[in-house]
Design a protein around this motif. Sequence first.
Motif, PDB file in Angstrom:
ATOM      1  N   VAL A   1      10.212  25.970 -28.593  1.00  0.00           N
ATOM      2  CA  VAL A   1       9.686  27.301 -28.880  1.00  0.00           C
ATOM      3  C   VAL A   1      10.829  28.307 -28.804  1.00  0.00           C
ATOM      4  O   VAL A   1      11.382  28.548 -27.725  1.00  0.00           O
ATOM      5  N   VAL A   2      11.200  28.848 -29.940  1.00  0.00           N
ATOM      6  CA  VAL A   2      12.276  29.833 -29.984  1.00  0.00           C
ATOM      7  C   VAL A   2      11.837  31.090 -29.229  1.00  0.00           C
ATOM      8  O   VAL A   2      10.741  31.618 -29.452  1.00  0.00           O
ATOM      9  N   LYS A   3      12.689  31.532 -28.282  1.00  0.00           N
ATOM     10  CA  LYS A   3      12.382  32.663 -27.393  1.00  0.00           C
ATOM     11  C   LYS A   3      11.116  32.407 -26.572  1.00  0.00           C
ATOM     12  O   LYS A   3      10.392  33.321 -26.206  1.00  0.00           O
ATOM     13  N   GLY A   4      10.887  31.124 -26.286  1.00  0.00           N
ATOM     14  CA  GLY A   4       9.695  30.741 -25.529  1.00  0.00           C
ATOM     15  C   GLY A   4       9.674  31.274 -24.111  1.00  0.00           C
ATOM     16  O   GLY A   4       8.599  31.442 -23.524  1.00  0.00           O
TER      17      GLY A   4
ATOM     18  N   GLU B   1      -0.876  35.510 -29.033  1.00  0.00           N
ATOM     19  CA  GLU B   1      -2.118  34.756 -29.169  1.00  0.00           C
ATOM     20  C   GLU B   1      -1.826  33.284 -29.494  1.00  0.00           C
ATOM     21  O   GLU B   1      -2.440  32.374 -28.939  1.00  0.00           O
ATOM     22  N   GLN B   2      -0.881  33.052 -30.382  1.00  0.00           N
ATOM     23  CA  GLN B   2      -0.493  31.677 -30.719  1.00  0.00           C
ATOM     24  C   GLN B   2       0.120  30.972 -29.517  1.00  0.00           C
ATOM     25  O   GLN B   2      -0.138  29.786 -29.283  1.00  0.00           O
TER      26      GLN B   2
ATOM     27  N   VAL C   1       9.831  22.838 -34.251  1.00  0.00           N
ATOM     28  CA  VAL C   1      10.509  24.036 -33.752  1.00  0.00           C
ATOM     29  C   VAL C   1       9.645  25.221 -34.154  1.00  0.00           C
ATOM     30  O   VAL C   1       9.460  25.491 -35.341  1.00  0.00           O
ATOM     31  N   LEU C   2       9.099  25.905 -33.177  1.00  0.00           N
ATOM     32  CA  LEU C   2       8.145  26.978 -33.421  1.00  0.00           C
ATOM     33  C   LEU C   2       8.844  28.328 -33.273  1.00  0.00           C
ATOM     34  O   LEU C   2       9.437  28.613 -32.235  1.00  0.00           O
ATOM     35  N   LYS C   3       8.761  29.143 -34.321  1.00  0.00           N
ATOM     36  CA  LYS C   3       9.428  30.443 -34.328  1.00  0.00           C
ATOM     37  C   LYS C   3       8.404  31.552 -34.545  1.00  0.00           C
ATOM     38  O   LYS C   3       7.343  31.335 -35.135  1.00  0.00           O
ATOM     39  N   ASN C   4       8.767  32.732 -34.099  1.00  0.00           N
ATOM     40  CA  ASN C   4       7.987  33.948 -34.359  1.00  0.00           C
ATOM     41  C   ASN C   4       6.521  33.806 -33.949  1.00  0.00           C
ATOM     42  O   ASN C   4       5.614  34.265 -34.644  1.00  0.00           O
TER      43      ASN C   4
ATOM     44  N   LEU D   1       6.682  21.944 -23.603  1.00  0.00           N
ATOM     45  CA  LEU D   1       7.184  23.049 -24.424  1.00  0.00           C
ATOM     46  C   LEU D   1       8.543  23.471 -23.869  1.00  0.00           C
ATOM     47  O   LEU D   1       8.645  23.824 -22.690  1.00  0.00           O
ATOM     48  N   VAL D   2       9.558  23.413 -24.723  1.00  0.00           N
ATOM     49  CA  VAL D   2      10.935  23.679 -24.309  1.00  0.00           C
ATOM     50  C   VAL D   2      11.416  24.979 -24.939  1.00  0.00           C
ATOM     51  O   VAL D   2      11.210  25.215 -26.137  1.00  0.00           O
ATOM     52  N   ASP D   3      12.082  25.799 -24.149  1.00  0.00           N
ATOM     53  CA  ASP D   3      12.674  27.021 -24.704  1.00  0.00           C
ATOM     54  C   ASP D   3      13.836  26.668 -25.627  1.00  0.00           C
ATOM     55  O   ASP D   3      14.666  25.822 -25.298  1.00  0.00           O
ATOM     56  N   GLY D   4      13.889  27.313 -26.802  1.00  0.00           N
ATOM     57  CA  GLY D   4      15.022  27.107 -27.701  1.00  0.00           C
ATOM     58  C   GLY D   4      14.621  26.445 -28.997  1.00  0.00           C
ATOM     59  O   GLY D   4      13.472  26.554 -29.444  1.00  0.00           O
TER      60      GLY D   4
END
Length: 208
Positions: A130-133, A10-11, A3-6, A114-117
């Motif tokens: 991806v949070v706020k993806g 660039e990332q 779960v990827l945040k912030n 890559l999934v939003d959330g």
Amino acid sequence: MAVLKNLTPEQAAVLSSGLVAGVDEVGRGPLIGDVVTAAVILDPANPIAGLNDSKKLSEKKRDALYGEIMEKALAVSVGRCSPAEIDELNILHATMTAMQRAVAGLSIRPEKVLVDGNRTPDFGLPADAVVKGDGLVAAISAASIIAKVVRDKEMEALDAKYPQYGLAKHKGYPTKAHFEALAEHGVLPEHRRSFRPVREWLEQNGGV
């Protein structure tokens, strides 16, 4: 799965390199209709300007981008779960199932998803949430636009069939106008019977 945040832009760009499918959903909250998901693989050689979270775009802009995505993307697929499936599985599991269907329907097999959330189902592929993806990753933004336009058009078609419910305006979400229509006109075959306002109406009216 991570779960990827912030993420920085660039990332997000690094994460998006390669054959990546972006996935998003529309319609978890409404009382009626399918939950709709989309999976999109964009073409790095044919970028699309103006992609963003579908909720931050005007209807006119969404419709224009929808056409451009359908024209330029390497692959687009829509997945869904019906109200009956939502009632059987619950909305979370139905959404995950619809996402799996969208990815399975892609004409090209992605290298990763890559999934939003903050969660992702098992796609049988590398996948991250991806949070706020939907505002960071172009492929997820594109998926959010496809899912939103598809579901909104379906609500407009239902509105033509049942004009007294105001579905073209509130898109099936639990608004005051929707509650009033439910109270006056009752439950439609397309309503989600497990959602509380619908379930309560059925309980009060003998399950009709």
